[in-house]
Design a protein around this motif. Structure first.
Motif, PDB file in Angstrom:
ATOM      1  N   VAL A  46       0.870  -1.191   0.000  1.00  0.00           N
ATOM      2  CA  VAL A  46       0.000   0.000   0.000  1.00  0.00           C
ATOM      3  C   VAL A  46       0.898   1.229   0.000  1.00  0.00           C
ATOM      4  O   VAL A  46       1.760   1.362   0.867  1.00  0.00           O
ATOM      5  N   ARG A  47       0.723   2.102  -1.005  1.00  0.00           N
ATOM      6  CA  ARG A  47       1.608   3.268  -1.089  1.00  0.00           C
ATOM      7  C   ARG A  47       0.822   4.575  -1.161  1.00  0.00           C
ATOM      8  O   ARG A  47      -0.127   4.699  -1.934  1.00  0.00           O
ATOM      9  N   GLU A  48       1.288   5.500  -0.366  1.00  0.00           N
ATOM     10  CA  GLU A  48       0.592   6.793  -0.316  1.00  0.00           C
ATOM     11  C   GLU A  48       0.582   7.495  -1.674  1.00  0.00           C
ATOM     12  O   GLU A  48      -0.448   8.022  -2.103  1.00  0.00           O
ATOM     13  N   ILE A  63      -2.153   6.398  -3.925  1.00  0.00           N
ATOM     14  CA  ILE A  63      -3.485   6.867  -3.486  1.00  0.00           C
ATOM     15  C   ILE A  63      -3.646   8.331  -3.877  1.00  0.00           C
ATOM     16  O   ILE A  63      -4.689   8.750  -4.380  1.00  0.00           O
ATOM     17  N   VAL A 121      -8.815   4.321  -2.218  1.00  0.00           N
ATOM     18  CA  VAL A 121      -8.431   3.261  -1.271  1.00  0.00           C
ATOM     19  C   VAL A 121      -8.812   1.894  -1.847  1.00  0.00           C
ATOM     20  O   VAL A 121      -8.022   0.938  -1.816  1.00  0.00           O
ATOM     21  N   GLU A 125      -6.394   0.977  -4.396  1.00  0.00           N
ATOM     22  CA  GLU A 125      -5.088   0.649  -3.808  1.00  0.00           C
ATOM     23  C   GLU A 125      -5.060  -0.782  -3.276  1.00  0.00           C
ATOM     24  O   GLU A 125      -4.033  -1.463  -3.345  1.00  0.00           O
ATOM     25  N   VAL A 126      -6.195  -1.228  -2.747  1.00  0.00           N
ATOM     26  CA  VAL A 126      -6.274  -2.608  -2.242  1.00  0.00           C
ATOM     27  C   VAL A 126      -6.140  -3.583  -3.413  1.00  0.00           C
ATOM     28  O   VAL A 126      -5.366  -4.546  -3.345  1.00  0.00           O
ATOM     29  N   ALA A 173      -2.490  -3.563  -4.502  1.00  0.00           N
ATOM     30  CA  ALA A 173      -1.586  -4.272  -3.583  1.00  0.00           C
ATOM     31  C   ALA A 173      -1.774  -5.787  -3.702  1.00  0.00           C
ATOM     32  O   ALA A 173      -0.793  -6.543  -3.739  1.00  0.00           O
ATOM     33  N   VAL A 226      -4.094   5.950   3.757  1.00  0.00           N
ATOM     34  CA  VAL A 226      -3.232   4.756   3.818  1.00  0.00           C
ATOM     35  C   VAL A 226      -3.720   3.798   4.909  1.00  0.00           C
ATOM     36  O   VAL A 226      -3.743   2.582   4.729  1.00  0.00           O
ATOM     37  N   ALA A 284      -6.615   1.799   3.639  1.00  0.00           N
ATOM     38  CA  ALA A 284      -6.203   0.811   2.634  1.00  0.00           C
ATOM     39  C   ALA A 284      -5.552  -0.387   3.318  1.00  0.00           C
ATOM     40  O   ALA A 284      -5.796  -1.546   2.955  1.00  0.00           O
ATOM     41  N   ARG A 285      -4.739  -0.121   4.331  1.00  0.00           N
ATOM     42  CA  ARG A 285      -4.083  -1.218   5.054  1.00  0.00           C
ATOM     43  C   ARG A 285      -5.115  -2.057   5.804  1.00  0.00           C
ATOM     44  O   ARG A 285      -5.043  -3.300   5.820  1.00  0.00           O
ATOM     45  N   VAL A 327      -6.908  -4.236   3.279  1.00  0.00           N
ATOM     46  CA  VAL A 327      -6.082  -5.375   2.850  1.00  0.00           C
ATOM     47  C   VAL A 327      -6.200  -6.494   3.891  1.00  0.00           C
ATOM     48  O   VAL A 327      -6.439  -7.670   3.563  1.00  0.00           O
TER      49      VAL A 327
END
Ligand code: BES
Ligand code: ZN
Length: 424
Positions: A157-159, A162, A261, A264-265, A268, A409, A412-413, A416
């Motif tokens: 996951v990268r800022e 996003i 987000v 982003e998931v 990842a 972030v 998103a984490r 995940v």
């Protein structure tokens, strides 16, 4: 018909009507009734201004809106053209012209400190269904035993990525569900997501078309390897709004941040070569701001198809840190068990602080799934009172959130970890 012609017709009309003293009957264009042409010109100008019909030749019909009676009672009566069509102990159903829904949403925000929201339905039958108590979700066992997988995927996951998603999503004039740029944003997301299916036959992307408006919801399906009929849903609303109509509404926080987000998931999980045992559907919902209409139609379609929804995670506003704690769970119209599971995921894997708050009857897309008896949750950026003050305005921009996405972030984490521990 361009705007100049439109102006000329209006000018001619106004000119003809100028000596409109009492009793004067205008003789439209010497006996030719130009009213049809004026109507056509007005419609034409509206589409040049960015509004689209739902489908060629189809006008958007009325909608049936359910809301809490207590909310209706505190609103200006002028918002309602008619008495409720039906009611239960807590809820009432009203017929509305869809073009009046913006005024309704604004009225709610003005009248109450919390926006209880409303749910709009294409048919009266669906609205009446909502008056019944939702089926209680069946008890599910939530376990945490995928630490190695989760820890491998979290650093993906990268800022910056996003930030770049929020930037392109909020670069449209708006993502209004009846507007040209709302459609364009959906098409662009379809292309972005289709790229994830390259070399992954288990991933497919579809546009979910809605009968009553032009914007399409977008669904990316990652097919489960061993229990594909069980489905985990992760998503958030794609549309944005300011006032009602084709106004500037970048919607960077509400809700480019939730779609970013979600994206982003997917990114990842794909980058990490992850394959779920159960199916995961990532969804960008159309028309949330018009009464949860996109998610409502999708949840109804899933129910009709017999889809087994194991859980739904709704991402709506993730990038404005307005409160002390990191994440706040919506506690009403969501699953207490699934919320507790999400709290455990945070405590075990992420170490963020969290809390909860009540959001209201139809405040976001989790409600569309909760009312079907499926466990739904919304992790939110702040408490209700301290949320981003710029939403639903032309100033809901990335710049107003400092230009970064450090807060998103965290969501998103969490998503995940949720995907890996629920789709196992
Ligand atoms: N993201 C908001 C919901 C929200 C706003 C939750 C502020 C918590 C704090 C959502 O997009 C929205 O605007 N919902 C509407 C209801 C909808 C049916 C028009 C609302 O809350 O007024
Ligand atoms: Zn909103």
């Amino acid at each position: 018909m361009n705007k100049l012609n439109l102006f000329l017709i209006y000018a001619a009309l106004c000119g003809a009507a100028a000596p409109a003293a009492a009793g004067y009957a205008p003789d439209f264009d010497r006996g030719v009734d130009v009213r049809a042409a004026v109507r056509a010109a007005v419609e034409d100008a509206a589409s040049a201004g960015g509004l689209l019909p739902p489908a060629p030749g189809r006008a958007e019909g009325p909608v049936w809106v359910t809301m809490e009676k207590s909310a209706a009672a505190s609103l200006d009566g002028a918002l309602f053209k008619t008495a409720p069509v039906a009611q239960s102990g807590r809820l009432a159903v009203y017929e509305f012209d869809p073009t009046e829904l913006g005024r309704l949403a604004d009225g709610m925000h003005r009248a109450m400190r919390r926006a209880p929201g409303f749910i709009a339905h294409d048919t009266l039958e669906e609205a009446l269904e909502d008056l019944k108590a939702p089926p209680a979700p069946r008890a599910r066992a939530y376990t945490l035993d995928q630490a190695a997988r989760v820890k491998k995927l979290l650093p993906l996951v990268r800022e910056e990525s996003i930030v770049s998603s929020i930037a392109w999503l909020s670069s449209y004039k708006n993502r209004y569900y009846r507007g040209a740029t709302g459609v364009e944003a959906s098409k662009r997301l379809q292309r972005e997501w289709a790229a994830y299916s390259e070399g992954r036959p288990d991933i497919s992307v579809e546009a979910f078309k809605h009968a009553a408006f032009a914007q399409e919801s977008v669904i990316l399906t990652m097919r489960g390897t061993s229990e594909p009929d069980k489905v985990v849903v992760i998503g958030g609303h794609l549309d944005s709004i300011a006032g009602y109509g084709d106004n500037p509404a970048p919607g960077a926080d509400d809700n480019a941040s939730g779609v970013a987000v979600t994206n982003e998931v997917v990114k990842a999980l794909v980058e990490g070569g992850y394959r779920p045992a159960r199916t995961i559907k990532f969804i960008a919902f159309a028309a949330e701001e018009a009464g949860l209409r996109g998610s409502g139609e999708i949840a109804a379609a899933f129910q009709k198809q017999g889809v087994k929804v194991e859980g739904m995670l709704n991402l709506d506003m993730t990038n404005y840190k307005g409160s002390d704690r990191d994440i706040y769970f919506v506690s009403d119209n969501t699953s207490a068990d699934q919320n507790a599971f999400l709290g455990k995921l945070i405590d075990s894997y992420l170490g963020y602080t969290w809390g909860s708050f009540d959001c209201g009857y139809g405040c976001s897309d989790h409600a569309s799934f909760a009312k079907k008896g499926w466990p739904a949750s919304t992790p939110f950026e702040s408490t209700y009172e301290q949320c981003n003050p710029y939403i639903h305005k032309a100033v809901d921009t990335l710049a107003k959130m400092g230009g970064g996405a450090a807060h998103s972030v965290k969501f998103a984490r969490l998503a995940v970890a949720y995907a890996v521990e629920l789709a196992k």
